[in-house]
Scaffold this active site. Sequence first.
Site, PDB file in Angstrom:
ATOM      1  N   ARG A 174       4.844 -87.067 -17.093  1.00  0.00           N
ATOM      2  CA  ARG A 174       4.035 -88.684 -16.963  1.00  0.00           C
ATOM      3  C   ARG A 174       3.591 -88.195 -18.743  1.00  0.00           C
ATOM      4  NH1 ARG A 174       7.079 -89.647 -14.151  1.00  0.00           N
ATOM      5  NH2 ARG A 174       6.505 -90.996 -11.791  1.00  0.00           N
ATOM      6  N   SER A 265       2.503 -95.815  -9.311  1.00  0.00           N
ATOM      7  CA  SER A 265       1.651 -94.786  -9.216  1.00  0.00           C
ATOM      8  C   SER A 265       0.441 -94.946 -10.074  1.00  0.00           C
ATOM      9  CB  SER A 265       1.879 -93.626  -9.510  1.00  0.00           C
ATOM     10  OG  SER A 265       3.261 -92.896  -8.878  1.00  0.00           O
ATOM     11  N   GLU A 361      -3.402 -92.282 -14.018  1.00  0.00           N
ATOM     12  CA  GLU A 361      -1.347 -92.368 -14.597  1.00  0.00           C
ATOM     13  C   GLU A 361      -1.209 -93.716 -15.483  1.00  0.00           C
ATOM     14  OE1 GLU A 361       1.988 -94.487 -14.522  1.00  0.00           O
ATOM     15  OE2 GLU A 361       3.201 -92.442 -12.925  1.00  0.00           O
TER      16      GLU A 361
HETATM   17  P1  FAD Z   1       3.001-101.550 -21.103  1.00  0.00           P
HETATM   18  O1  FAD Z   1       3.060-101.152 -19.473  1.00  0.00           O
HETATM   19  O2  FAD Z   1       3.328-102.914 -21.807  1.00  0.00           O
HETATM   20  O3  FAD Z   1       3.115-100.126 -21.969  1.00  0.00           O
HETATM   21  C1  FAD Z   1       2.759 -98.949 -21.605  1.00  0.00           C
HETATM   22  C2  FAD Z   1       1.692 -97.753 -22.548  1.00  0.00           C
HETATM   23  O4  FAD Z   1       3.187 -97.684 -23.580  1.00  0.00           O
HETATM   24  C3  FAD Z   1       0.842 -99.143 -23.038  1.00  0.00           C
HETATM   25  O5  FAD Z   1      -0.100 -97.619 -24.079  1.00  0.00           O
HETATM   26  C4  FAD Z   1       1.360 -99.624 -24.820  1.00  0.00           C
HETATM   27  O6  FAD Z   1       0.426-100.041 -25.448  1.00  0.00           O
HETATM   28  C5  FAD Z   1       2.916 -98.516 -24.998  1.00  0.00           C
HETATM   29  N1  FAD Z   1       4.094 -98.970 -24.826  1.00  0.00           N
HETATM   30  C6  FAD Z   1       5.019-100.285 -24.661  1.00  0.00           C
HETATM   31  N2  FAD Z   1       5.984-100.553 -25.773  1.00  0.00           N
HETATM   32  C7  FAD Z   1       5.140 -99.841 -27.019  1.00  0.00           C
HETATM   33  C8  FAD Z   1       6.539 -99.925 -27.882  1.00  0.00           C
HETATM   34  N3  FAD Z   1       7.383-100.260 -28.061  1.00  0.00           N
HETATM   35  N4  FAD Z   1       5.922 -98.889 -28.614  1.00  0.00           N
HETATM   36  C9  FAD Z   1       4.778 -97.729 -28.340  1.00  0.00           C
HETATM   37  N5  FAD Z   1       4.023 -98.284 -27.574  1.00  0.00           N
HETATM   38  C10 FAD Z   1       4.513 -98.926 -26.359  1.00  0.00           C
HETATM   39  N6  FAD Z   1       6.985 -95.079 -13.986  1.00  0.00           N
HETATM   40  C11 FAD Z   1       7.189 -94.492 -13.858  1.00  0.00           C
HETATM   41  O7  FAD Z   1       7.703 -92.995 -14.745  1.00  0.00           O
HETATM   42  N7  FAD Z   1       8.052 -94.004 -12.770  1.00  0.00           N
HETATM   43  C12 FAD Z   1       8.591 -94.670 -11.665  1.00  0.00           C
HETATM   44  O8  FAD Z   1       8.687 -94.541 -10.973  1.00  0.00           O
HETATM   45  C13 FAD Z   1       8.252 -96.094 -11.846  1.00  0.00           C
HETATM   46  N8  FAD Z   1       7.087 -97.283 -11.277  1.00  0.00           N
HETATM   47  C14 FAD Z   1       6.589 -97.969 -11.183  1.00  0.00           C
HETATM   48  C15 FAD Z   1       6.907 -99.229 -10.698  1.00  0.00           C
HETATM   49  C16 FAD Z   1       6.420 -99.928 -10.245  1.00  0.00           C
HETATM   50  C17 FAD Z   1       5.794-101.178  -8.951  1.00  0.00           C
HETATM   51  C18 FAD Z   1       5.000-100.539 -11.068  1.00  0.00           C
HETATM   52  C19 FAD Z   1       4.510-102.152 -11.561  1.00  0.00           C
HETATM   53  C20 FAD Z   1       5.774 -99.976 -12.039  1.00  0.00           C
HETATM   54  C21 FAD Z   1       6.066 -98.648 -12.433  1.00  0.00           C
HETATM   55  N9  FAD Z   1       6.378 -97.396 -13.102  1.00  0.00           N
HETATM   56  C22 FAD Z   1       6.626 -96.551 -12.649  1.00  0.00           C
HETATM   57  C23 FAD Z   1       5.366 -97.644 -14.480  1.00  0.00           C
HETATM   58  C24 FAD Z   1       5.607 -98.426 -15.595  1.00  0.00           C
HETATM   59  O9  FAD Z   1       7.255 -99.454 -14.839  1.00  0.00           O
HETATM   60  C25 FAD Z   1       6.424 -97.598 -16.847  1.00  0.00           C
HETATM   61  O10 FAD Z   1       6.186 -96.710 -17.684  1.00  0.00           O
HETATM   62  C26 FAD Z   1       7.252 -98.298 -18.437  1.00  0.00           C
HETATM   63  O11 FAD Z   1       8.220 -97.893 -18.927  1.00  0.00           O
HETATM   64  C27 FAD Z   1       6.548 -99.214 -18.121  1.00  0.00           C
HETATM   65  O12 FAD Z   1       6.731 -99.915 -19.468  1.00  0.00           O
HETATM   66  P2  FAD Z   1       6.160-101.117 -20.189  1.00  0.00           P
HETATM   67  O13 FAD Z   1       6.718-102.098 -20.494  1.00  0.00           O
HETATM   68  O14 FAD Z   1       5.644-102.367 -19.073  1.00  0.00           O
HETATM   69  O15 FAD Z   1       5.132-100.910 -20.799  1.00  0.00           O
HETATM   70  N1  EPU Z   2       3.131 -89.567   0.879  1.00  0.00           N
HETATM   71  C1  EPU Z   2       2.941 -89.764   1.691  1.00  0.00           C
HETATM   72  N2  EPU Z   2       2.026 -90.936   2.161  1.00  0.00           N
HETATM   73  C2  EPU Z   2       1.596 -91.797   1.310  1.00  0.00           C
HETATM   74  C3  EPU Z   2       2.517 -91.231  -0.281  1.00  0.00           C
HETATM   75  C4  EPU Z   2       3.425 -90.206  -0.495  1.00  0.00           C
HETATM   76  O1  EPU Z   2       2.458 -88.537   2.655  1.00  0.00           O
HETATM   77  O2  EPU Z   2       1.281 -92.586   1.361  1.00  0.00           O
HETATM   78  C5  EPU Z   2       4.237 -88.235  -0.116  1.00  0.00           C
HETATM   79  C6  EPU Z   2       5.716 -88.641   1.230  1.00  0.00           C
HETATM   80  O3  EPU Z   2       5.764 -88.506   2.418  1.00  0.00           O
HETATM   81  C7  EPU Z   2       7.221 -87.900   0.013  1.00  0.00           C
HETATM   82  C8  EPU Z   2       5.599 -87.282  -0.993  1.00  0.00           C
HETATM   83  O4  EPU Z   2       3.713 -87.452  -0.526  1.00  0.00           O
HETATM   84  O5  EPU Z   2       6.577 -85.829   0.983  1.00  0.00           O
HETATM   85  C9  EPU Z   2       6.009 -87.738  -2.510  1.00  0.00           C
HETATM   86  O6  EPU Z   2       6.313 -89.966  -2.131  1.00  0.00           O
HETATM   87  P1  EPU Z   2       6.975 -90.471  -2.835  1.00  0.00           P
HETATM   88  O7  EPU Z   2       8.967 -89.563  -2.830  1.00  0.00           O
HETATM   89  O8  EPU Z   2       6.751 -91.658  -2.910  1.00  0.00           O
HETATM   90  O9  EPU Z   2       6.799 -90.008  -5.231  1.00  0.00           O
HETATM   91  P2  EPU Z   2       5.154 -90.087  -5.587  1.00  0.00           P
HETATM   92  O10 EPU Z   2       5.404 -88.589  -5.649  1.00  0.00           O
HETATM   93  O11 EPU Z   2       4.514 -90.668  -4.652  1.00  0.00           O
HETATM   94  C10 EPU Z   2       6.568 -90.031  -7.821  1.00  0.00           C
HETATM   95  C11 EPU Z   2       6.357 -90.941  -9.417  1.00  0.00           C
HETATM   96  C12 EPU Z   2       6.953 -92.527  -8.904  1.00  0.00           C
HETATM   97  C13 EPU Z   2       8.396 -92.470  -8.948  1.00  0.00           C
HETATM   98  C14 EPU Z   2       8.439 -91.452  -7.209  1.00  0.00           C
HETATM   99  C15 EPU Z   2      10.199 -91.229  -7.189  1.00  0.00           C
HETATM  100  C16 EPU Z   2       4.055 -90.366  -9.823  1.00  0.00           C
HETATM  101  C17 EPU Z   2       2.591 -90.335 -10.397  1.00  0.00           C
HETATM  102  N3  EPU Z   2       5.140 -90.697  -9.116  1.00  0.00           N
HETATM  103  O12 EPU Z   2       5.974 -90.941  -6.959  1.00  0.00           O
HETATM  104  O13 EPU Z   2       6.760 -92.963 -10.399  1.00  0.00           O
HETATM  105  O14 EPU Z   2       8.565 -93.675  -8.183  1.00  0.00           O
HETATM  106  O15 EPU Z   2       7.801 -90.203  -7.349  1.00  0.00           O
HETATM  107  O16 EPU Z   2      10.491 -89.821  -7.663  1.00  0.00           O
HETATM  108  O17 EPU Z   2       4.628 -89.417 -10.539  1.00  0.00           O
HETATM  109  C18 EPU Z   2       5.449 -94.265 -11.387  1.00  0.00           C
HETATM  110  O18 EPU Z   2       4.815 -93.535 -12.282  1.00  0.00           O
HETATM  111  O19 EPU Z   2       4.192 -95.389 -11.040  1.00  0.00           O
HETATM  112  C19 EPU Z   2       6.098 -93.994 -10.067  1.00  0.00           C
HETATM  113  C20 EPU Z   2       6.032 -94.899  -8.779  1.00  0.00           C
END
Ligand code: FAD
Ligand code: EPU
Length: 365
Positions: A174, A265, A361
């Site tokens: 991240r 997250s 994050e």
């Molecule tokens: P924005 O929110 O618009 O921007 C994020 C940052 O990047 C800001 O600092 C912005 O200035 C910068 N930025 C954006 N575009 C550019 C560009 N073209 N050039 C330079 N800087 C830029 N993330 C994960 O890693 N794993 C996950 O599983 C995950 N699950 C998610 C689930 C949900 C429901 C949500 C809401 C978010 C999740 N995220 C996850 C976080 C998010 O989706 C990612 O970080 C994604 O890459 C953000 O993209 P965005 O275009 O919305 O960025």
């Molecule tokens: N858990 C709990 N309670 C909760 C949530 C999680 O006990 O309320 C436990 C789960 O049971 C599991 C562990 O925690 O054993 C991990 O949970 P999960 O698999 O949902 O993943 P996470 O570690 O909570 C990370 C990323 C997610 C990504 C998932 C899947 C980060 C900060 N988050 O979540 O990314 O989708 O793994 O790979 O690393 C994001 O970055 O926005 C994001 C959603």
Amino acid sequence: MSETASVPGSVLFLADYPLRAHNTFGFDVRAKLACRIEREDQLLAAVRDPRAAGLPRLVLGGGSNVVLTRDFAGLVLLIALRGRRVVGEDADAWLVEAAAGENWHEFVAWTLAHGLPGLENLALIPGTVGAAPIQNIGAYGLEMAERFASLRAVDLASGETVEMDASACRFGYRDSFFKREGRDRFVITSVRFRLPKAWTPRAGYADVARELAARQHGSGNVYGSAAAAADAAATTPGAQAIFDAVVRVRRAKLPDPLTLGNAGSFFKNPVVDAAQFDALLEREPALVSYPQPDGRVKLAAGWLIDRCGWKGRTLGAAAVHDRQALVLVNRGGATGADVLALATAIQRDVAGRFGIDLEPEPIFI
Ligand code: FAD
Ligand code: EPU
């Protein structure tokens, strides 16, 4: 909102621009100026325009990883650059490129539709291609860095276009150069990925393995039996099956920002040294952990928050999601300050109980 005149180079400035639809928390804040970037040359035209002189800048893709705590008294660059193509191949990989404004999930689906697997574990992550390198998006056993080839970016300080490889981007968990030294300076315009010709499935993440097993055995139950999961791991799922499984797992546990504002997250999973881990495990035998290659141990922040009793709890208009304690949500009408108050209370409890400081994050503006 009012439109001001366009400048040479056809950049259109929008004044007092509402950002509610541009951040997935749904915070109702405004920008002094905004500008939609559909061509690369519009970037420099916008930031060099006299009306934007001296203003702070904010680049926004889908707004799914930002916490907009208040109105932004600067220029927001809304990245809308489009286009995706296969650009070449070598002995080991296909090289594909997408413009920064492409929707990430649609891009992943497009690669699979073209028979180019490799990104399927990252299905359904909201946001744009251009933001993917910023925090090196990751999910379900894969980080973007593993498929990354290079990117193009405009350096707003020098006006130069630069090409950067993975080592220049300094990807971590991240994390990247763009969250640190490069913050607010580089605008990513396109990203290239290397998709391996010798593709092998990445289906080891427990939720994904269970989901694949459940489908294979026709139960439709995400949490199929351990025996079914082992059977499924023994066969070889295709990339589309993994994509579908990831989509189903995500839909089951993560809130859809269209119905419940959130930024995924809210905290990073903390990484602790072996001694701290051993001490914690003694007190908390059920601690969820992932050993790291360097001997340290990553802990599940969601588990720590859950264990402190926060899952499903509300504080004013903000709440902890009832299916994933790592996700903070806007119940409707919340402000950035409401979410921050909740985050601070959670950090205090987790520090008090486990001695661990949770690091947010998303990016705070
Ligand atoms: P924005 O929110 O618009 O921007 C994020 C940052 O990047 C800001 O600092 C912005 O200035 C910068 N930025 C954006 N575009 C550019 C560009 N073209 N050039 C330079 N800087 C830029 N993330 C994960 O890693 N794993 C996950 O599983 C995950 N699950 C998610 C689930 C949900 C429901 C949500 C809401 C978010 C999740 N995220 C996850 C976080 C998010 O989706 C990612 O970080 C994604 O890459 C953000 O993209 P965005 O275009 O919305 O960025
Ligand atoms: N858990 C709990 N309670 C909760 C949530 C999680 O006990 O309320 C436990 C789960 O049971 C599991 C562990 O925690 O054993 C991990 O949970 P999960 O698999 O949902 O993943 P996470 O570690 O909570 C990370 C990323 C997610 C990504 C998932 C899947 C980060 C900060 N988050 O979540 O990314 O989708 O793994 O790979 O690393 C994001 O970055 O926005 C994001 C959603």
